[in-house]
Write a protein that holds these residues in place. Structure first.
Motif, mmCIF file in Angstrom:
data_model
loop_
_atom_site.group_PDB
_atom_site.id
_atom_site.type_symbol
_atom_site.label_atom_id
_atom_site.label_comp_id
_atom_site.label_asym_id
_atom_site.label_seq_id
_atom_site.Cartn_x
_atom_site.Cartn_y
_atom_site.Cartn_z
ATOM 1 N N ALA A 74 0.810 -1.212 0.000
ATOM 2 C CA ALA A 74 0.000 0.000 0.000
ATOM 3 C C ALA A 74 0.848 1.268 0.000
ATOM 4 O O ALA A 74 0.436 2.302 -0.508
ATOM 5 N N PHE A 82 -2.315 -7.858 -12.796
ATOM 6 C CA PHE A 82 -2.125 -9.290 -12.598
ATOM 7 C C PHE A 82 -2.317 -10.057 -13.888
ATOM 8 O O PHE A 82 -3.012 -9.617 -14.796
ATOM 9 N N ALA A 86 -7.395 -10.013 -12.172
ATOM 10 C CA ALA A 86 -7.854 -9.869 -10.797
ATOM 11 C C ALA A 86 -8.778 -8.672 -10.623
ATOM 12 O O ALA A 86 -8.701 -7.945 -9.639
ATOM 13 N N PHE A 88 -12.237 -6.789 -9.672
ATOM 14 C CA PHE A 88 -13.239 -7.081 -8.642
ATOM 15 C C PHE A 88 -14.547 -7.424 -9.367
ATOM 16 O O PHE A 88 -15.210 -6.554 -9.930
ATOM 17 N N HIS A 90 -17.498 -8.152 -8.501
ATOM 18 C CA HIS A 90 -18.799 -7.654 -8.069
ATOM 19 C C HIS A 90 -18.930 -6.146 -8.284
ATOM 20 O O HIS A 90 -19.959 -5.580 -7.992
ATOM 21 N N PHE A 99 -11.586 2.337 -7.296
ATOM 22 C CA PHE A 99 -11.263 1.680 -6.014
ATOM 23 C C PHE A 99 -10.075 2.315 -5.287
ATOM 24 O O PHE A 99 -10.151 2.644 -4.104
ATOM 25 N N VAL A 103 -10.549 4.154 -1.434
ATOM 26 C CA VAL A 103 -10.037 3.589 -0.182
ATOM 27 C C VAL A 103 -9.022 4.503 0.507
ATOM 28 O O VAL A 103 -8.505 4.168 1.561
ATOM 29 N N ILE A 155 -4.008 5.313 -9.136
ATOM 30 C CA ILE A 155 -3.313 5.734 -7.919
ATOM 31 C C ILE A 155 -2.053 6.548 -8.240
ATOM 32 O O ILE A 155 -1.215 6.750 -7.371
ATOM 33 N N ASP B 171 -5.672 -13.206 -5.572
ATOM 34 C CA ASP B 171 -5.255 -12.115 -6.449
ATOM 35 C C ASP B 171 -6.058 -10.841 -6.223
ATOM 36 O O ASP B 171 -5.506 -9.746 -6.231
ATOM 37 N N GLN B 172 -7.359 -10.998 -6.010
ATOM 38 C CA GLN B 172 -8.177 -9.786 -5.824
ATOM 39 C C GLN B 172 -7.786 -9.059 -4.545
ATOM 40 O O GLN B 172 -7.760 -7.829 -4.510
ATOM 41 N N TYR B 174 -4.796 -9.128 -3.212
ATOM 42 C CA TYR B 174 -3.512 -8.485 -3.485
ATOM 43 C C TYR B 174 -3.709 -7.217 -4.313
ATOM 44 O O TYR B 174 -3.028 -6.215 -4.108
ATOM 45 N N ALA B 175 -4.630 -7.294 -5.262
ATOM 46 C CA ALA B 175 -4.905 -6.115 -6.089
ATOM 47 C C ALA B 175 -5.357 -4.966 -5.198
ATOM 48 O O ALA B 175 -4.886 -3.837 -5.328
ATOM 49 N N ALA B 176 -6.262 -5.273 -4.262
ATOM 50 C CA ALA B 176 -6.765 -4.232 -3.361
ATOM 51 C C ALA B 176 -5.630 -3.636 -2.532
ATOM 52 O O ALA B 176 -5.523 -2.417 -2.393
ATOM 53 N N LEU B 177 -4.759 -4.500 -2.009
ATOM 54 C CA LEU B 177 -3.644 -4.011 -1.196
ATOM 55 C C LEU B 177 -2.720 -3.113 -2.017
ATOM 56 O O LEU B 177 -2.288 -2.065 -1.547
ATOM 57 N N LEU B 179 -3.502 -1.336 -4.394
ATOM 58 C CA LEU B 179 -4.180 -0.074 -4.687
ATOM 59 C C LEU B 179 -4.273 0.814 -3.454
ATOM 60 O O LEU B 179 -4.877 1.873 -3.489
ATOM 61 N N GLY B 180 -3.697 0.340 -2.342
ATOM 62 C CA GLY B 180 -3.621 1.191 -1.154
ATOM 63 C C GLY B 180 -4.651 0.866 -0.087
ATOM 64 O O GLY B 180 -4.727 1.563 0.921
ATOM 65 N N ALA B 181 -5.465 -0.188 -0.284
ATOM 66 C CA ALA B 181 -6.474 -0.510 0.713
ATOM 67 C C ALA B 181 -5.829 -1.105 1.963
ATOM 68 O O ALA B 181 -4.812 -1.790 1.871
ATOM 69 N N GLN B 185 -10.236 -2.783 4.893
ATOM 70 C CA GLN B 185 -10.935 -2.354 3.672
ATOM 71 C C GLN B 185 -10.953 -3.488 2.653
ATOM 72 O O GLN B 185 -11.954 -3.711 1.975
ATOM 73 N N ARG B 189 -14.477 -4.762 1.396
ATOM 74 C CA ARG B 189 -14.870 -4.383 0.049
ATOM 75 C C ARG B 189 -14.619 -5.461 -0.993
ATOM 76 O O ARG B 189 -15.189 -5.418 -2.081
ATOM 77 N N VAL B 190 -13.720 -6.395 -0.697
ATOM 78 C CA VAL B 190 -13.376 -7.394 -1.715
ATOM 79 C C VAL B 190 -13.719 -8.819 -1.269
ATOM 80 O O VAL B 190 -14.484 -9.514 -1.922
ATOM 81 N N PRO B 193 -17.801 -9.401 -0.144
ATOM 82 C CA PRO B 193 -18.750 -9.506 -1.250
ATOM 83 C C PRO B 193 -18.565 -10.784 -2.060
ATOM 84 O O PRO B 193 -19.534 -11.342 -2.569
ATOM 85 N N ASN B 194 -17.330 -11.258 -2.154
ATOM 86 C CA ASN B 194 -17.095 -12.467 -2.938
ATOM 87 C C ASN B 194 -17.596 -13.736 -2.260
ATOM 88 O O ASN B 194 -17.819 -14.747 -2.916
#
Ligand SMILES: Nc1ncnc2c1ncn2[C@@H]1O[C@H](COP(=O)(O)OP(=O)(O)O)[C@@H](O)[C@H]1O
Ligand SMILES: [Mg+2]
Lengths: 329, 279
Positions: A74, A82, A86, A88, A90, A99, A103, A155, B171-172, B174-177, B179-181, B185, B189-190, B193-194
């Motif tokens: 982060a 990826f 990868a 999201f 939903h 996103f 966040v 970002i 992977d999802q 990791y993608a969130a992380l 992106l700064g989550a 979070q 958020r990921v 919901p899944n």
């Protein structure tokens, strides 16, 4: 931004996935990590992006002169795309791209309108305007790829890391997207590393090619350097077609690319070796000959022009002389 | 697809016979008993039914059943998500042991699951003296019944989530992380919901078992009327007293609960099916 990797090691159990990686990447470059499957490309990319970490005390990652070895993903602002996107599942295309902005901590989070403007601008940049309400499942492979790219760009990444960006696409889309990425990189200028196992892709796209094998770097150089002056036998074999031949009376192995094999008439005094044409395939401007060497019974591939083929009147079964134009050992 | 090709290949009589067998079996072993429960419950009229259901001991049993479920289901939901997360997303030593441990309650008899707590917290159990000194009662009281229920029902949520989370990979996340989550979070958020439908499904099954559990709870309950009887235990007490109208009235409440579970389960499967079609 520049990236410097020093003495990096990564072990999974007892398996050494990376064995001492040293790499320096200058600002604005488009770099290809090229190597066979399992050579450690993804592992290296993940460590640069902060999604994995080196063995403790074994190596450092410096981005823009700042040591980030122990920082979590982060904090690195590395845009990661990826291999299988990868996305999201939903969330809509719009929400996927937004996103990284949503966040952020409240203090530095842009307002709703600012986020909206930024997302639409990014979608325009990757040529996906009008698709913002779709779900990822309603997109083609190439479109998903570009959503993933836009999401990573949101970002304002210092570096872009792409894992096999074209791996899951069919040949035609692959080619288009390759050309598009080249132009795109020129436009945004962010230091970019992409992983590929396709030598053609690496040579065509990258400013710098890093050739990896079994957790080590074999060679770093411009596409021309690594193709014309391979540092190791591995690079020679991995990049482009290559023949391994022995000249009569000499024990050492020569590496010769098919276009470096000169075909002469059988009686020519310059001929070093003699061979029979086993197979002949002519399409486009060049012709590929498969030759059986008379001296050693080994086979050898040669590329000659269509013009030469016609002038010499060659056909399968003919005997020819061979001169190795640019032989190296 | 495969059903269609099969049905055009097999002769008609085979199909009729097979479907007839299945329906007949279900009728004999499921529908008839269920119908009998309701028939028996209402046999002496609606007044007797209403009286039985609103009787003080019944109300107390319903209250206890709800309390036990209300505590143990959320606990197991949290535990299930945590354990599945650990198992699906990390590799660590003793992972397969943890997997087997999660299945333990399915493997051992519920009576044993109850006895374990008696051995630990009963009057002559390991912590018995200490508990008595501090005037705490676990066995023959609600805390013991909650413990027993938690133990018996903890596989349900984890069992639903582990295969799903393993299939989804990380992977999802990791993608969130990248992106700064933050971790939270990313989960909110990921991950959530899944897995939400599988989680909901697991919770429903867990709840059905928590409210219906008999064996383990019976061991730690002590059967004090109006105090430590859950609905299933209460049904047994009534039945043993030859008060069959009241017993079946209470059993009908449990049956409604079962039917409700079934309806919810069908609803979820229908929702998930819809999503699959869309994707
Ligand atoms: N999480 C992991 N656990 C164990 N082994 C791994 C893990 N990640 C990668 N490896 C191993 O490390 C080697 C390099 O993997 P990777 O970096 O994915 O290669 P590449 O991307 O070049 O195909 C492979 O042999 C792979 O099996
Ligand atoms: Mg890889």
């Amino acid at each position: 931004m520049s990236i410097v990797v020093q003495n990096l090691r990564r072990t999974f159990g007892t398996f050494q996935a990376l064995r001492g990686i040293n790499l320096e990447i200058a600002d604005h470059q488009l770099v290809a990590l090229l190597g066979p499957s399992g050579s450690g490309k993804t592992t290296l990319l993940r460590i640069i992006g902060g999604l994995d970490f080196p063995d403790s005390g074994q190596g450092s990652v410096v981005i823009n002169e700042e040591d980030v070895t122990d920082r979590p993903a982060a904090e690195r602002k590395a845009g990661f795309v990826f291999q299988h996107y990868a996305l999201f599942n939903h969330l809509s295309v719009f929400e996927n791209v937004a996103f990284g902005l949503e966040v952020r901590p409240q203090k530095i989070r842009p307002g709703k309108d600012a986020i909206r403007d930024r997302v639409l601008e990014l979608l325009r940049l990757v040529q996906l305007q009008g698709l913002e309400q779709r779900l990822p499942s309603e997109l083609s492979g190439g479109q998903r790829q570009r959503v993933a790219l836009a999401r990573a760009l949101a970002i304002d990444p210092k570096v872009l890391l792409l894992d096999e960006p074209f791996g899951a696409l069919d040949a035609k889309v692959r080619k288009d997207l390759r050309r598009w990425l080249r132009a795109f990189h020129r436009e945004i200028g962010v230091t970019t590393i992409f992983v590929t196992h396709d030598q053609q892709e690496a040579l065509e796209l990258a400013d710098v090619v890093v050739v990896m094998n079994q957790g080590q770097i074999e060679q770093i150089g411009s596409p021309q350097q690594v193709y014309d002056h391979p540092a190791t036998p591995f690079v020679y074999e991995f990049l482009g077609d290559v023949n391994k031949v022995r000249k009569p009376g000499r024990p050492d192995l020569f590496y010769v690319r098919p276009h470096e094999v000169r075909i002469l008439f059988a009686g020519d005094a310059a001929a070093e070796l003699h061979a029979t044409i086993e197979h002949l395939f002519a399409a486009g401007p060049s012709a590929r000959l498969t030759l059986r060497l008379q001296e050693s019974r080994e086979t050898l591939d040669a590329d000659i022009t269509r013009q030469q083929l016609e002038e010499m009147g060659l056909s399968e079964g003919d005997e020819v002389g061979i001169h190795l134009a640019l032989s190296r050992s | 697809m495969s059903v269609q090709t099969r049905s055009t290949q097999d002769p008609l009589w085979t199909r009729v016979l097979l479907i007839g067998c299945a329906v007949g079996f279900l009728a004999v072993f499921l529908f008839v008993p269920l119908a009998l429960v309701f028939a028996e419950a209402f046999r002496k009229g609606i007044k007797v039914y209403a009286d039985a259901v609103t009787e003080a001991n019944t109300l107390s049993a319903i209250y206890l059943t709800l309390t036990v479920a209300l505590v143990s289901v959320p606990l197991n939901a949290v535990f299930g998500v945590g354990a599945s997360w650990a198992i699906a997303k990390f590799s660590f030593k003793g992972k397969s042991l943890l997997l087997s441990l999660i299945d333990l309650p399915f493997a051992v008899s519920p009576v044993v699951s109850g006895l374990v707590w008696v051995l630990l917290f009963g009057a002559r159990g390991l912590f018995g003296p200490w508990l008595r000194e501090h005037d705490l009662q676990i066995i023959f009281a609600a805390p013991g019944m909650i413990l027993a229920t938690v133990f018996v029902t903890f596989p349900f949520v984890a069992r639903e989530l582990i295969p799903l989370m393993q299939a989804q990979g990380n992977d999802q996340e990791y993608a969130a992380l990248s992106l700064g989550a933050s971790g939270w979070q990313t989960f909110r958020r990921v991950t959530l919901p899944n897995i939400k439908w599988a989680l909901f499904y697991g919770i429903i099954l867990c709840n059905a078992r928590a409210m219906g559990e008999f064996g383990a709870v019976s061991v730690v309950s002590g059967h004090i009327r109006g105090e430590t009887n859950t609905l299933p235990l209460h049904v047994e007490v009534l039945y043993n007293e030859y008060n069959s109208a009241a017993a079946f009235a209470c059993a009908s409440i449990l049956s409604v609960l079962g039917l409700l579970t079934l309806a919810l389960k069908t609803f979820i499967e229908w929702r998930v099916g819809l999503r699959r079609q869309k994707h």
